[in-house]
Design a protein around this motif. Structure first.
Motif, mmCIF file in Angstrom:
data_model
loop_
_atom_site.group_PDB
_atom_site.id
_atom_site.type_symbol
_atom_site.label_atom_id
_atom_site.label_comp_id
_atom_site.label_asym_id
_atom_site.label_seq_id
_atom_site.Cartn_x
_atom_site.Cartn_y
_atom_site.Cartn_z
ATOM 1 N N PRO A 134 -59.624 18.302 26.589
ATOM 2 C CA PRO A 134 -60.981 18.850 26.740
ATOM 3 C C PRO A 134 -61.713 18.813 25.415
ATOM 4 C CG PRO A 134 -59.346 20.600 26.741
ATOM 5 C CD PRO A 134 -58.585 19.313 26.810
ATOM 6 N N ALA A 135 -63.051 18.795 25.510
ATOM 7 C CA ALA A 135 -63.856 18.719 24.295
ATOM 8 C C ALA A 135 -65.101 19.574 24.437
ATOM 9 C CB ALA A 135 -64.243 17.268 24.008
ATOM 10 N N ALA A 136 -65.688 19.933 23.310
ATOM 11 C CA ALA A 136 -66.926 20.711 23.294
ATOM 12 C C ALA A 136 -67.663 20.418 21.995
ATOM 13 C CB ALA A 136 -66.632 22.206 23.410
ATOM 14 N N ILE A 137 -68.972 20.623 22.038
ATOM 15 C CA ILE A 137 -69.813 20.443 20.858
ATOM 16 C C ILE A 137 -70.391 21.800 20.467
ATOM 17 C CG2 ILE A 137 -71.899 19.364 19.936
ATOM 18 C CD1 ILE A 137 -71.456 17.088 21.957
ATOM 19 N N VAL A 138 -70.276 22.147 19.205
ATOM 20 C CA VAL A 138 -70.879 23.367 18.674
ATOM 21 C C VAL A 138 -72.026 22.923 17.777
ATOM 22 C CG1 VAL A 138 -70.531 25.451 17.319
ATOM 23 C CG2 VAL A 138 -68.694 24.599 18.784
ATOM 24 N N LEU A 139 -73.248 23.137 18.234
ATOM 25 C CA LEU A 139 -74.432 22.630 17.536
ATOM 26 C C LEU A 139 -75.211 23.770 16.902
ATOM 27 C CD1 LEU A 139 -76.823 19.858 18.683
ATOM 28 C CD2 LEU A 139 -77.788 22.058 18.028
ATOM 29 N N LEU A 140 -75.401 23.679 15.605
ATOM 30 C CA LEU A 140 -76.146 24.706 14.887
ATOM 31 C C LEU A 140 -77.431 24.089 14.360
ATOM 32 C CD1 LEU A 140 -74.774 27.358 12.483
ATOM 33 C CD2 LEU A 140 -76.783 26.035 11.838
ATOM 34 N N SER A 141 -78.557 24.634 14.791
ATOM 35 C CA SER A 141 -79.846 24.103 14.368
ATOM 36 C C SER A 141 -80.858 25.231 14.284
ATOM 37 C CB SER A 141 -80.329 23.035 15.354
ATOM 38 O OG SER A 141 -81.602 22.532 14.982
ATOM 39 N N ASP A 142 -81.909 25.006 13.485
ATOM 40 C CA ASP A 142 -82.947 26.022 13.354
ATOM 41 C C ASP A 142 -84.327 25.487 13.724
ATOM 42 O OD1 ASP A 142 -83.471 24.321 11.290
ATOM 43 O OD2 ASP A 142 -83.775 25.881 9.784
ATOM 44 N N LEU A 162 -66.485 11.739 19.707
ATOM 45 C CA LEU A 162 -65.378 12.074 20.599
ATOM 46 C C LEU A 162 -64.586 10.836 21.023
ATOM 47 C CD1 LEU A 162 -67.084 14.783 22.838
ATOM 48 C CD2 LEU A 162 -65.300 15.134 21.131
ATOM 49 N N LYS A 163 -65.213 9.673 20.961
ATOM 50 C CA LYS A 163 -64.508 8.433 21.316
ATOM 51 C C LYS A 163 -63.494 8.045 20.250
ATOM 52 C CE LYS A 163 -68.641 6.782 23.749
ATOM 53 N NZ LYS A 163 -69.713 5.757 23.793
ATOM 54 N N LEU A 164 -63.565 8.701 19.096
ATOM 55 C CA LEU A 164 -62.658 8.393 17.994
ATOM 56 C C LEU A 164 -61.431 9.294 17.974
ATOM 57 C CD1 LEU A 164 -65.380 8.052 15.190
ATOM 58 C CD2 LEU A 164 -64.414 6.230 16.621
ATOM 59 N N VAL A 165 -61.277 10.143 18.992
ATOM 60 C CA VAL A 165 -60.143 11.073 19.018
ATOM 61 C C VAL A 165 -58.832 10.294 19.118
ATOM 62 C CG1 VAL A 165 -59.043 12.960 20.260
ATOM 63 C CG2 VAL A 165 -61.533 12.842 20.129
ATOM 64 N N PRO A 166 -57.889 10.541 18.220
ATOM 65 C CA PRO A 166 -56.592 9.852 18.309
ATOM 66 C C PRO A 166 -55.820 10.332 19.528
ATOM 67 C CG PRO A 166 -56.547 11.555 16.613
ATOM 68 C CD PRO A 166 -57.968 11.449 17.066
ATOM 69 N N PHE A 171 -55.800 21.360 17.375
ATOM 70 C CA PHE A 171 -57.164 20.992 17.759
ATOM 71 C C PHE A 171 -57.711 19.943 16.781
ATOM 72 C CE2 PHE A 171 -59.219 24.399 20.614
ATOM 73 C CZ PHE A 171 -58.052 24.544 21.332
ATOM 74 N N ASN A 172 -58.257 18.857 17.321
ATOM 75 C CA ASN A 172 -58.977 17.902 16.488
ATOM 76 C C ASN A 172 -60.403 18.408 16.304
ATOM 77 O OD1 ASN A 172 -57.259 15.466 15.910
ATOM 78 N ND2 ASN A 172 -57.017 15.558 18.140
ATOM 79 N N VAL A 173 -60.915 18.302 15.091
ATOM 80 C CA VAL A 173 -62.279 18.738 14.796
ATOM 81 C C VAL A 173 -63.012 17.599 14.103
ATOM 82 C CG1 VAL A 173 -63.728 20.427 13.629
ATOM 83 C CG2 VAL A 173 -61.497 21.115 14.544
ATOM 84 N N PRO A 197 -54.213 30.233 25.899
ATOM 85 C CA PRO A 197 -54.614 29.420 24.745
ATOM 86 C C PRO A 197 -54.390 27.930 25.024
ATOM 87 C CG PRO A 197 -53.299 31.299 24.043
ATOM 88 C CD PRO A 197 -53.209 31.245 25.543
ATOM 89 N N ARG A 198 -55.391 27.124 24.683
ATOM 90 C CA ARG A 198 -55.241 25.680 24.845
ATOM 91 C C ARG A 198 -54.264 25.148 23.806
ATOM 92 N NH1 ARG A 198 -59.189 23.433 28.119
ATOM 93 N NH2 ARG A 198 -61.163 24.585 28.305
ATOM 94 N N ASP A 199 -53.511 24.154 24.199
ATOM 95 C CA ASP A 199 -52.578 23.537 23.269
ATOM 96 C C ASP A 199 -53.286 22.477 22.432
ATOM 97 O OD1 ASP A 199 -49.914 22.917 22.213
ATOM 98 O OD2 ASP A 199 -50.156 21.030 23.295
ATOM 99 N N ARG A 200 -54.314 21.845 23.043
ATOM 100 C CA ARG A 200 -54.996 20.762 22.340
ATOM 101 C C ARG A 200 -56.411 20.618 22.885
ATOM 102 N NH1 ARG A 200 -55.015 14.852 22.425
ATOM 103 N NH2 ARG A 200 -54.927 14.038 20.299
ATOM 104 N N ALA A 201 -57.357 20.349 22.015
ATOM 105 C CA ALA A 201 -58.747 20.112 22.402
ATOM 106 C C ALA A 201 -59.451 19.482 21.205
ATOM 107 C CB ALA A 201 -59.441 21.411 22.808
ATOM 108 N N THR A 202 -60.669 18.993 21.440
ATOM 109 C CA THR A 202 -61.455 18.411 20.359
ATOM 110 C C THR A 202 -62.797 19.134 20.271
ATOM 111 O OG1 THR A 202 -60.457 16.233 20.700
ATOM 112 C CG2 THR A 202 -62.503 16.314 19.428
ATOM 113 N N ILE A 203 -63.140 19.584 19.087
ATOM 114 C CA ILE A 203 -64.390 20.290 18.854
ATOM 115 C C ILE A 203 -65.215 19.489 17.852
ATOM 116 C CG2 ILE A 203 -65.467 22.453 18.168
ATOM 117 C CD1 ILE A 203 -63.582 22.688 20.566
#
Length: 321
Positions: free
Chosen positions: A195-203, A180-184, A130-132, A86-92
């Motif tokens: 680490p960071a990732a983008i979850v994109l939901l589109s139709d 993501l540039k705004l992550v504290p 995790f920062n979201v 498990p990651r201790d910290r990440a940004t989604i």
């Protein structure tokens, strides 16, 4: 001794693997002695104890014993493998399409409501550290919530989403990279970039703004994979000016975004499927591959093979009712 790689696996004591040569030696001796024994006269009493039809049990027991020994030797060499930790910290960044097509009711009660509920559940399942961030896009993108660990703020922002015309998927990805540039900074490791990732939901397909392929390439260069979710069915439609307009999902574009960015593309035709997709993404972004000793794995295999071999030997002399 430093770790070394042998036969595709890393071992801390690879020199001990030479002991595996014992296995073929034992196998050859067993074959030779078995052939020799078959040519000699066997007493009637021995035939009663070990009948001919029990040969497969004897051979199986010997094979299991050798497998047990091989597993034990591998464990003795102290193997290491990559395991999920498990990651201790990440940004989604959760990037939601809020174009009018999300009003289609091919998903109960409609696409946007189902997406909101699943997004909130997904965010709530992530580790607390995790920062979201929440990014929305229709004709133009916006950072609704900067990266934060405050789940309440995110939930309220998701509940307050308003639909708008047009679809700018590429701009949504670019805006997510900006978010993501705004992550504290991490107070414990201020110089470390999590680490960071983008979850994109589109139709829908991009019809305004910059191309999504270029945005996905930029995400790849930044080391940020984009996990896309094609949400809805090909039979979805919305009512505009009294006319029914079909709003099918553009699977190709979303697949290309995932491919170019190093992420993965999912499809969800229902609210329940969307929850399963979010769970799969959570498992992907919430863990990382790290090297770890797996000695117990092979010691456990050795024990299992040894127990099976013992049962095979016992069955040779047992008197079954």
């Amino acid at each position: 001794m430093a770790a070394m790689t042998f036969l595709g696996m890393e071992f801390l004591m690879p020199g001990r693997l030479w002991a595996l040569l014992i296995i073929p030696v034992i196998g050859v001796l067993y074959v030779l002695l078995s052939n020799r024994g078959s040519k000699t006269q066997v007493s009637h009493r021995l035939r009663v104890v070990v009948p001919k039809d029990a040969a497969w049990k004897r051979n199986g027991a010997v094979l299991l014993a050798m497998l047990s020994l091989a597993s034990l030797i591998v464990a003795w060499a102290i193997p290491r493998d990559y395991v999920d930790k498990p990651r201790d910290r990440a940004t989604i960044v959760v990037a939601l399409d809020v174009s009018w097509s999300m009003e289609a009711e091919d998903v109960d009660p409609n696409r946007i409501r189902a997406a909101q509920a699943a997004a909130k559940a997904f965010i709530g399942s992530l580790p607390e550290r995790f920062n979201v961030a929440l990014v929305t896009f229709a004709g133009t993108p916006a950072v609704n919530v900067a990266p934060t660990t405050d789940r309440g703020v995110l939930d309220r922002a998701i509940d307050a989403l308003v639909l708008a015309p047009s679809t700018a998927v590429g701009e949504g990805i670019y805006k997510s990279l900006d978010a993501l540039k705004l992550v504290p900074p991490d107070p414990d490791n201020p110089d470390e970039t999590p680490p960071a990732a983008i979850v994109l939901l589109s139709d829908g397909a991009t019809n305004v703004g910059r191309a999504s392929a270029g945005a996905a390439t930029s995400a790849k260069e930044a080391g940020v994979p984009v996990y896309t979710i094609a949400f809805g069915t090909d039979n979805g439609f919305v009512e505009q000016d009294g006319q029914r307009q079909r709003v099918a999902v553009d699977h190709y574009e979303l697949s290309e975004i995932a491919k170019l960015s190093g992420g993965k593309k999912y499809s969800a035709d229902s609210a329940s499927q969307l929850s399963e997709v979010y769970e799969a993404i959570r498992a992907s972004v919430g863990t990382e591959k790290v090297p770890a000793e797996v000695t117990d794995r092979y010691a456990g295999l050795a024990l299992i093979f040894a127990v099976l071999a013992a049962l095979g030997v016992i069955s040779l002399g047992a008197r079954w009712p």
